[in-house]
Scaffold this motif. Sequence first.
Motif, PDB file in Angstrom:
ATOM      1  N   GLU A  32       0.829  -1.198   0.000  1.00 37.99           N
ATOM      2  CA  GLU A  32       0.000   0.000   0.000  1.00 37.99           C
ATOM      3  C   GLU A  32       0.869   1.257   0.000  1.00 37.99           C
ATOM      4  N   ARG A  33       1.980   1.237   0.769  1.00 37.62           N
ATOM      5  CA  ARG A  33       2.894   2.391   0.761  1.00 37.62           C
ATOM      6  C   ARG A  33       3.495   2.582  -0.629  1.00 37.62           C
ATOM      7  N   ARG A  34       3.857   1.476  -1.246  1.00 39.48           N
ATOM      8  CA  ARG A  34       4.426   1.556  -2.594  1.00 39.48           C
ATOM      9  C   ARG A  34       3.398   2.104  -3.588  1.00 39.48           C
ATOM     10  N   ASN A  35       2.151   1.623  -3.483  1.00 40.18           N
ATOM     11  CA  ASN A  35       1.106   2.094  -4.392  1.00 40.18           C
ATOM     12  C   ASN A  35       0.818   3.574  -4.180  1.00 40.18           C
ATOM     13  N   ASP A  36       0.887   4.021  -2.920  1.00 38.08           N
ATOM     14  CA  ASP A  36       0.650   5.432  -2.628  1.00 38.08           C
ATOM     15  C   ASP A  36       1.736   6.296  -3.258  1.00 38.08           C
ATOM     16  N   LEU A  37       2.992   5.854  -3.144  1.00 36.69           N
ATOM     17  CA  LEU A  37       4.090   6.586  -3.781  1.00 36.69           C
ATOM     18  C   LEU A  37       3.938   6.600  -5.296  1.00 36.69           C
ATOM     19  N   GLN A  38       3.482   5.485  -5.861  1.00 31.23           N
ATOM     20  CA  GLN A  38       3.298   5.427  -7.308  1.00 31.23           C
ATOM     21  C   GLN A  38       2.189   6.375  -7.748  1.00 31.23           C
ATOM     22  N   ARG A  39       1.140   6.494  -6.920  1.00 31.50           N
ATOM     23  CA  ARG A  39       0.073   7.446  -7.246  1.00 31.50           C
ATOM     24  C   ARG A  39       0.609   8.873  -7.237  1.00 31.50           C
ATOM     25  N   GLN A  40       1.524   9.172  -6.308  1.00 32.63           N
ATOM     26  CA  GLN A  40       2.132  10.511  -6.277  1.00 32.63           C
ATOM     27  C   GLN A  40       2.964  10.754  -7.529  1.00 32.63           C
ATOM     28  N   ILE A  41       3.681   9.722  -7.961  1.00 32.51           N
ATOM     29  CA  ILE A  41       4.493   9.840  -9.184  1.00 32.51           C
ATOM     30  C   ILE A  41       3.593  10.092 -10.383  1.00 32.51           C
ATOM     31  N   ASP A  42       2.499   9.343 -10.466  1.00 28.78           N
ATOM     32  CA  ASP A  42       1.575   9.515 -11.591  1.00 28.78           C
ATOM     33  C   ASP A  42       1.006  10.930 -11.617  1.00 28.78           C
ATOM     34  N   LYS A  43       0.725  11.484 -10.431  1.00 26.03           N
ATOM     35  CA  LYS A  43       0.196  12.844 -10.355  1.00 26.03           C
ATOM     36  C   LYS A  43       1.228  13.856 -10.833  1.00 26.03           C
ATOM     37  N   LEU A  44       2.479  13.653 -10.404  1.00 23.62           N
ATOM     38  CA  LEU A  44       3.549  14.555 -10.842  1.00 23.62           C
ATOM     39  C   LEU A  44       3.797  14.438 -12.335  1.00 23.62           C
ATOM     40  N   GLU A  45       3.728  13.216 -12.852  1.00 24.32           N
ATOM     41  CA  GLU A  45       3.921  13.014 -14.293  1.00 24.32           C
ATOM     42  C   GLU A  45       2.843  13.745 -15.084  1.00 24.32           C
ATOM     43  N   LYS A  46       1.618  13.751 -14.550  1.00 20.11           N
ATOM     44  CA  LYS A  46       0.535  14.451 -15.216  1.00 20.11           C
ATOM     45  C   LYS A  46       0.774  15.957 -15.205  1.00 20.11           C
ATOM     46  N   GLU A  99      -1.517  25.600 -10.744  1.00 18.20           N
ATOM     47  CA  GLU A  99      -0.614  24.653 -10.081  1.00 18.20           C
ATOM     48  C   GLU A  99       0.490  24.204 -11.025  1.00 18.20           C
ATOM     49  N   VAL A 100       0.108  24.045 -12.288  1.00 17.19           N
ATOM     50  CA  VAL A 100       1.092  23.571 -13.259  1.00 17.19           C
ATOM     51  C   VAL A 100       2.138  24.630 -13.552  1.00 17.19           C
ATOM     52  N   VAL A 101       1.673  25.845 -13.886  1.00 16.14           N
ATOM     53  CA  VAL A 101       2.619  26.872 -14.332  1.00 16.14           C
ATOM     54  C   VAL A 101       3.384  27.479 -13.176  1.00 16.14           C
ATOM     55  N   SER A 102       2.880  27.280 -11.919  1.00 12.66           N
ATOM     56  CA  SER A 102       3.579  27.883 -10.786  1.00 12.66           C
ATOM     57  C   SER A 102       4.805  27.080 -10.383  1.00 12.66           C
ATOM     58  N   ASP A 103       4.898  25.820 -10.848  1.00 21.49           N
ATOM     59  CA  ASP A 103       6.062  24.993 -10.558  1.00 21.49           C
ATOM     60  C   ASP A 103       7.063  25.058 -11.693  1.00 21.49           C
ATOM     61  N   ASP A 104       8.320  24.934 -11.323  1.00 21.35           N
ATOM     62  CA  ASP A 104       9.369  24.852 -12.322  1.00 21.35           C
ATOM     63  C   ASP A 104       9.318  23.461 -12.949  1.00 21.35           C
ATOM     64  N   PRO A 105       9.116  23.364 -14.289  1.00 22.76           N
ATOM     65  CA  PRO A 105       9.032  22.041 -14.920  1.00 22.76           C
ATOM     66  C   PRO A 105      10.213  21.136 -14.590  1.00 22.76           C
ATOM     67  N   GLU A 106      11.388  21.733 -14.404  1.00 16.95           N
ATOM     68  CA  GLU A 106      12.573  20.928 -14.115  1.00 16.95           C
ATOM     69  C   GLU A 106      12.506  20.303 -12.730  1.00 16.95           C
ATOM     70  N   SER A 107      11.715  20.928 -11.812  1.00 15.19           N
ATOM     71  CA  SER A 107      11.641  20.401 -10.452  1.00 15.19           C
ATOM     72  C   SER A 107      10.876  19.088 -10.386  1.00 15.19           C
ATOM     73  N   PHE A 108      10.017  18.840 -11.380  1.00 11.29           N
ATOM     74  CA  PHE A 108       9.258  17.595 -11.391  1.00 11.29           C
ATOM     75  C   PHE A 108      10.183  16.391 -11.458  1.00 11.29           C
ATOM     76  N   ASN A 109      11.196  16.473 -12.280  1.00 11.31           N
ATOM     77  CA  ASN A 109      12.113  15.340 -12.446  1.00 11.31           C
ATOM     78  C   ASN A 109      12.778  14.967 -11.125  1.00 11.31           C
ATOM     79  N   GLY A 110      13.164  16.001 -10.343  1.00 12.36           N
ATOM     80  CA  GLY A 110      13.791  15.721  -9.059  1.00 12.36           C
ATOM     81  C   GLY A 110      12.844  15.058  -8.075  1.00 12.36           C
ATOM     82  N   LYS A 111      11.600  15.549  -8.018  1.00  9.63           N
ATOM     83  CA  LYS A 111      10.612  14.966  -7.108  1.00  9.63           C
ATOM     84  C   LYS A 111      10.276  13.537  -7.502  1.00  9.63           C
ATOM     85  N   ILE A 112      10.115  13.325  -8.810  1.00 11.20           N
ATOM     86  CA  ILE A 112       9.798  11.975  -9.294  1.00 11.20           C
ATOM     87  C   ILE A 112      10.934  11.015  -8.990  1.00 11.20           C
ATOM     88  N   SER A 113      12.160  11.482  -9.143  1.00 11.29           N
ATOM     89  CA  SER A 113      13.323  10.634  -8.864  1.00 11.29           C
ATOM     90  C   SER A 113      13.382  10.245  -7.384  1.00 11.29           C
TER      91      SER A 113
END
Length: 619
Positions: free
Chosen positions: A199-213, A408-422
Motif C-alpha cells: 500500500e505504501r508503494r502504491n501510494d508513492l506510485q500514485r504521487q508519481i503519476d500525479k507529478l507526471e501528469k 498549479e502547473v505553471v507555478s512549478d518549475d518544470p525541471e523540479s518535477f524530475n527531481g521529485k519523481i526521482s
Amino acid sequence: MNFGIDKIRLWSKRGEIRDIDFKRGHINILTGGSSRGKTSLLHIIDYCMLSSEHKLPHDVINDNVAWYGLQFYINDKTLTIARQSPTAQQVSNLFYFSPIGKIPESPNANATSEDIKVILQSEFGLDSSVVLYGGRGLKDGTQMSFRYFMLMNTISENTITNSDVYFDNQQKDRYRVALPQVLDLSLGIDSLENISARERRNDLQRQIDKLEKKKSLSTGKGLFESEARKIAATAAEYGLIEKIPKTVDIAFLKEIVASSPSPEASGQDAKRYADAKAKMFQINRKMRKLREFSDEHKQYKATLKNTLDSLKPMETLIGQSDQLLQTEIFDELINGLHADLKALKKATATNLPVDTQVANMLRELEKEKKENQELIDALPKKTKSFETIIEHAKFIGRIEAKLESYHEVVSDDPESFNGKISELQSAIQDIGVIDVVETRQNINRQIDDLAQSLLTEADFVMDNYATWHPAFSFKHNVLQLRKPHSSLVENVGSSSNHMFMHLILFLALHEAAAVNESRFVPNFLFIDQPSRPYYGEEKVKDESHLKSSDAARVSQAFVLLDNFVSRMKSKHHTDFQMIILEHVPTEVFAGLKNVHILPEFREDNALIPATWKSRNTTQ
C-alpha cells in the motif's frame, strides 16, 4: 484462530429465556423437521456479529423475541454479545456486551457496534492499516472487516449444492471483491506487513503519476488552450459572452468569472437579480445568433460577388448582341443572362434590407442589454447561487477549477518535477514488497493435495470421480475435478457430488490454514443440511445402511467431518467446532466420536417454544 459458539440465547418479549447450548471441539448436530427455526440459528449468529442487515423471519421468531444473544469464545477469551430484535427490515443499534462472557438475565444496552467492532477487529489481528483493494461496491482503501473472514465459516443452504458458487454472500459486491484478499491472508499467501508495504508503494506510485501528469501539462500548454476554447464555446452558448475571441487565454477566462457575480439578497431583490441575470443570458444568446447570421450572410454575398465577377465578360457580350449572329433561341438566352446578372447585382449590393434589419435588431439588443446591466449593477450582490442560475454557478465553478489546475502547473518549475519523481522512485525501491504469485501457486498445490486425500476418504460416494484430481481455482473460487493425465476439467453432475465438493474444499482450506499457522481463520464451520441432495427437507422412513444407499452416503459425509475434527486435534493440536443442521435420523451419526447431538427440534421443541407462541396469540 480458536473460535466457537458456547450458547445462543433468546429473550422473549415477556422476559422468558430460551437457550441452545453447543459443545466445544465437537460436531454439534441439530436435527428436526422443517419450519422449526433451525436455519435461523445461522441468521442469529450473523445478526449478533454486527451485521448491517438481517434475515430473521418476522413471523413467529421476531414477533416473539425481544433480544438475541451469542456467547462465544475467541482466542483465549469468552465474550457475549446481545442485540435487540430488529424492527421490520431495520436492524437495531442497541447492544449488550460482556468482555468476560457474562449472560444477563435481562439485557440492557451498554455498548455501541463501533465499540464491539474495535474489540473483534483486534481479536482477528486487524487494524486500520489493513485495507482492501478497491472494486465494484468497495472503495479502494476500505478497512478490512473481521466479517469478511467469516466467509470461511459457513456453508449455507443456498450454496451447498451450487456448482458455481462455494462461498456465501457472493451476490454482494463487497464480499465478492474482498474474497481473494481474504483467501490470501487466510492461507498464508500474503501477510499484513506485505500488504502494508504494498500500500505504501502504491501510494508513492500514485504521487508519481500525479507529478507526471503535472509535468505533461506544464510542457503542453496547447492542451490547456484547447480545453479553454471549449469552455469559451460553452460560455457563448450560455450567453455569458457574445462571441469567442481569436485567443482564449487565462485572462479571458478570469474575466468570465469576474463578470459573473452571484447574488445573496432576500425577497424581491433576489428575484429581480435572478430574473435580470437570466434575461442577460438570453440577450447575449440572441446577439450571438444574430452576429453569426450576419457573418454567414456576408460570406454568402462574397461568394455571389465572385460569381458576378466571373460573369462580367457575359455583360460585354450582351452589350454587343446586335453585332452577333443570332439564332432562333438567341433572344431567349440573352434575356435570361441579363435577368441573372441583374439579380446578382441586387444580391451583392452593399446594404440590403436584411442587413439593415439585422443592424437594427443588434442596436435594440445592445440598448436592452445596457438597461438590464444597469439594473443588475443597482441590485445587492454577494456570494450565493439561486435556482434560476444554478447551471451558471456550476459552469463558473468549472472555469475556476481549470484555472486552479493550470495555476498549479505553471507555478512549478518544470525541471523540479524530475527531481521529485526521482526521489519518489528511490523511495519505492527501498520498500520491500514480496511477490506472492509463486507462494499462491505453492499453496494452490497444497490445497489440491489436501483435497485429494479427502476425496480418497469419500471414494465410493463420488461415483466415477474417485480417481480424478481436485483442482482449486483461485480465479473462480471453486473446486474442480481434473481427469488423470489430462488437462480436462470435468463439469461434475448431481447435487450430491456438489455437496461433497463443498465439504472437501472447506475442509482442505481450513487444514491448509492450520498448516500455515494462519491467525485469521476461525476454527469453526456452520453447515446447513449436507443431506439435502438425498433426503430433502424431511426425515426418511427407510433407514437402510447398505453401502449403495443414500443413508450410507450421508454417513460417509459425517465420517469425513468426524475424521477431520480428530485430525485437527491430533495432527495440528487445535480444537475445531462445527454446527450442523440436519433432518436425517440420529442413527446416521452412530459411532462417531466427535459428534454431540442436540435435542431434536420436533413436536413442541422448536427454536421458539410453543408456550411463547400461544401467549403471544392470546394477548
